[in-house]
Design an enzyme around this catalytic site. Structure first.
Site, mmCIF file in Angstrom:
data_model
loop_
_atom_site.group_PDB
_atom_site.id
_atom_site.type_symbol
_atom_site.label_atom_id
_atom_site.label_comp_id
_atom_site.label_asym_id
_atom_site.label_seq_id
_atom_site.Cartn_x
_atom_site.Cartn_y
_atom_site.Cartn_z
ATOM 1 N N CYS A 179 -11.250 2.310 5.734
ATOM 2 C CA CYS A 179 -10.604 3.556 6.150
ATOM 3 C C CYS A 179 -10.904 4.709 5.208
ATOM 4 C CB CYS A 179 -9.092 3.344 6.268
ATOM 5 S SG CYS A 179 -8.323 2.639 4.789
ATOM 6 N N GLU A 230 0.839 -1.203 0.000
ATOM 7 C CA GLU A 230 0.000 0.000 0.000
ATOM 8 C C GLU A 230 0.875 1.254 0.000
ATOM 9 O OE1 GLU A 230 -4.192 -0.902 1.946
ATOM 10 O OE2 GLU A 230 -2.623 -0.870 3.467
#
Length: 640
Positions: free
Chosen positions: A402, A318
């Protein structure tokens, strides 16, 4: 005349002090109408309220433990925190007693759950209480606390209710006792940064310097030797070699922060760390932090950032890979990462207006972060490729949710990123229809009304409302792309060249009620070419208009978008207002198009495809996938 130095302290205005209309008003309405409640509904569906309700049995492990030894369920406090923050800002724009009551109920649950010593974390109170503070590297305790702190500040500012703020102050006071170099204290920091910037917000709203000092402690300790994460693993009986990503670069803990020169690791963590560092640099006037951040800024923006302001090309971590590695179809470019870049850029403006930060803030805001939210506020992007074969679409929710509350809280708080104030200066970093109630540190109060249809139109007007005349500076960003910009005060043209400082037009004078400033920013369509080292963009071109990146979609252009060839010399463009896309301005251009229908059956042949003249419609990238599904392309072929 007021003094302009390089050592000013600019702080953002509070969200409730800015009313938004126009472009951002529509996006805020979408959050008020749909997103705020949607976030809460989906948090409930996931089981998050059961996790914090001490009147119910602990739900235990709901989401499976992952290979790194934790679970995304550990982050649930952060998701609830960001959702409460979004609700707070939405309530200010549009009162919603039902939604406010739901948020109050969650806050009450947190109050009941909080330990007497101040500790607060659903996972480590209700699922693994014996594991408190045993694995800061992986288990997100301080990260969750940070998001709850941000929620507390937002809810207090928007509603005036102190309960959550008092809860988080008690938690922060407890942390001050837990962390440090004293006997029995923990000389550590979180594997996922966030607490650093949250403590600054807490300090600013309470006036308590002790929270700034704790934030500074976490920043100063990061990456120092002997390494805390290594000592922690030994103490906890964990393997020193078997852990997520196998490098401390993943959480930017490989070196002390002032020695770091390359942006590495998990993109969101990096942005949150640099945001906290920039805040501390402002509050303590710390030139060593500012110097480190300037080096990291240049590293990111000249070698590792997509044209959209997307960052972190790889799904595997990520985050970041190699310099100039910017694939389009597989771009991860997490929404949260661009939100984080907006955070960082805005905080780099804390020591004075500087166009190189504000331009990137705007670029990442419109093109990197905003695509993460649909126009109706109900669906979301987690990753943001710059090319799609038609299979990439927004989703309703995610096992690691998120991004939805992150983009929602940014949209609803965008007014605080538009304006900042210092002792005797107001800076306008972003343009948009708005009214800001500003109080300078010297006590001067000004209401500044901004009238504009930006980013669709480059005409921006400001008018002042004030009781008494006052001397201060008004600094307006002149974007690097705005060639031929003009500026006038009460009808008198100003010499921009003589008034520019770090890319801002600085108007230093005595202001009075009713003064009017007119700014014109030409929104010329401009081609963008990538550094030749970006192999994925070789022979291709992208289009920008003002701050917006444009793309082509199947909806407007049919399939085989890779067949579109944009002439090197841009032809005259026709702009079209799209009523079904929030009155967005689309651009129609004459292009060439490779024929795919008469290629025949061979996969390869000696002669290239024939070309025909066609018209291509380019639409703002942040709005793609809001209509019929299909292909999308940012970088099109470049002709001769």
């Amino acid at each position: 005349m007021t003094k302009a130095s390089n050592d000013r302290q600019f702080r953002p205005v509070a969200v409730p002090d800015v009313d938004l209309g126009g472009f951002w008003g529509k996006w805020q309405d979408a959050v008020c109408n749909s997103t705020a409640e949607t976030l809460l509904d989906r948090c409930v569906e996931a089981g998050m309220l059961k996790a914090i309700d001490v009147n119910q049995p602990s739900p235990g492990v709901v989401i499976p433990i992952q290979p790194w030894g934790g679970t995304t369920q550990m982050f649930w406090d952060s998701d609830l925190g960001k959702s409460i923050e979004t609700i707070a800002y939405s309530l200010y724009r549009r009162p919603n007693p039902k939604l406010e009551a739901r948020a109050d109920e969650i806050i009450d649950m947190y109050e009941r759950m909080q330990d007497k010593d101040g500790y607060l974390n659903a996972w480590f109170q209700r699922v693994e209480p014996s594991r408190r503070w045993t694995n800061l590297r992986d288990h997100h305790e301080l990260y969750c606390a940070g998001h709850l702190m941000e929620a507390a500040v937002a809810y207090y500012q928007a509603t005036g209710k102190r309960k959550l703020l008092d809860i988080m102050c008690r938690y922060a006071d407890y942390m001050i006792k837990v962390f440090g170099h004293g006997q029995g204290q923990i000389p550590g920091y979180c594997g996922h940064e966030e607490i650093e910037l949250a403590l600054v917000k807490l300090a600013r709203v309470t006036g308590e310097k002790k929270y700034l000092d704790l934030s500074k402690f976490f920043i100063d300790e990061r990456g120092t030797e002997p390494h805390f994460f290594t000592a922690e693993a030994v103490r906890d009986g964990r393997s020193l070699s078997d852990y997520h990503q196998k490098t401390y670069e993943y959480g930017q803990a490989h070196q002390p922060v002032r020695e770091q020169k390359k942006v590495v690791g998990h993109a969101v963590r990096a942005m949150y760390l640099y945001s906290g560092m920039a805040d501390i640099a402002t509050e303590y006037r710390d030139d060593s932090l500012t110097a480190a951040l300037e080096t990291l800024w240049d590293d990111l923006t000249t070698k590792q950032m997509y044209i959209t302001g997307g960052i972190g090309p790889a799904a595997s971590n990520e985050g970041f890979t190699d310099y100039y590695d910017l694939p389009n179809a597989t771009a991860y470019a997490e929404t949260c990462a661009s939100v984080g870049l907006v955070f960082w850029a805005s905080r780099m403006l804390g020591r004075g207006p500087d166009r190189r930060y504000a331009d990137i803030m705007e670029q990442a805001l419109y093109n990197g972060a905003l695509p993460g939210l649909s126009t109706d506020g109900k669906t979301f992007f987690y990753d943001n490729p710059l090319e799609s074969a038609g299979k990439h679409h927004r989703w309703k929710w995610h096992h690691c949710p998120c991004c939805p509350p992150n983009i929602a809280r940014l949209v609803t708080s965008i007014g605080s990123y538009m304006y900042a104030v210092a002792d005797d200066e107001i800076a306008v970093h972003l343009y948009g229809e708005s009214t800001a109630r500003l109080k300078l540190a010297n006590g001067t109060q000004v209401e500044l009304e901004q009238t504009t249809n930006y980013p669709w139109d480059g005409a921006v007007a400001f008018s002042t409302r004030m009781k008494n005349p006052a001397v201060f500076a008004l600094s307006l960003r002149i974007p690097d792309w705005a060639e031929g910009a003009s500026l006038s005060v009460n009808g008198t043209m100003l010499d921009l060249g003589a008034n520019i400082r770090d890319g801002y037009a600085r108007i230093d004078r005595q202001w009075a009620d009713g003064d009017r400033v007119a700014l014109h920013l030409p929104l010329s369509l401009r081609p963008q070419y990538a550094n030749p080292k970006v192999r994925q963009d070789a022979g291709r071109v992208a289009l920008m208009r003002g701050p917006l990146v444009y793309c082509v979609e199947t909806t407007d252009n049919g399939e085989d978008l890779n067949a579109i060839v944009l002439p090197r010399a841009l032809p005259a463009a026709e702009t079209v207002v799209l009523k079904d896309l929030n009155d967005a301005v689309a651009v129609d251009l004459k292009v060439e198009r490779e024929e795919t229908s008469n290629w025949g059956t061979p996969l390869y042949r000696q002669a290239p495809a024939e070309r025909r003249v066609a018209t291509a419609r380019f639409v703002p990238y942040h709005l793609w996938d809001n209509r019929a599904p299909g292909e999308m392309l940012v970088w099109v072929q470049s002709g001769k």
